[in-house]
Design a protein around this motif. Structure first.
Motif: not given
Length: 153
Positions: A25-26, A72-76, A82-83, A95-100
């Motif tokens: 999580e960023d 949404g992550l930091a880095g490239h 990652v998933a 996934l834990v995100t604003g919109q699936c």
């Protein structure tokens, strides 16, 4: 005091086969909240990182049962990359995100929408456990979309 007791009862669940979590999580505040909530839920937080690169290094070095992943992550590296890496290593992906995203089923076992409550996060991981450890359909969780198909007997 009664409210605190109720919160502790909610977290009385003891994880079965999913014990060691990697939180990716960023947002530092969200990461802290998730870590605190999941520790209370009985999970062992192996690490909390903000980038895909850091997540991959942890997955290579330590045993992980599941990742709690924001896209949404930091880095490239992207959250999707990652998933996919986690999934390919046999690690359950929540996934834990604003919109699936539309392709969530290809990269995760479930997707929990933000914002969510502490109880929804713990319940989402219980659902992941039902699907991956017990091969059972999970209970409904508000804001959670699951992509479970029973394994062949």
């Amino acid at each position: 005091m009664a409210m605190l007791k109720g919160v502790m009862m909610l977290f009385a669940h003891r994880p079965t086969c999913i014990k060691r979590l990697l939180i990716i999580e960023d947002d530092p505040l969200t990461a802290f909240d998730n870590e605190h909530t999941l520790k209370l839920g009985g999970y062992d937080i192996v690490a909390t990182v903000d980038s895909g690169e850091a997540a991959v290094a942890i997955m290579a070095a330590k045993p992980i049962d599941a990742v709690v992943l924001d896209l949404g992550l930091a880095g490239h590296m992207t959250g999707r990359e990652v998933a996919r890496l986690a999934r390919d290593r046999g690690i359950a992906v929540l996934l834990v995100t604003g919109q699936c995203p539309a392709d969530a089923e290809d990269i995760a076992i479930a997707c929990l929408g933000k914002p969510h409550s502490a109880s929804a996060l713990v319940s989402a991981l219980k659902a992941v456990e039902s699907m991956t450890c017990k091969n059972q359909a999970p209970r409904k969780v508000s804001g959670l979309t699951t992509f479970w198909r029973p394994a062949a007997a």
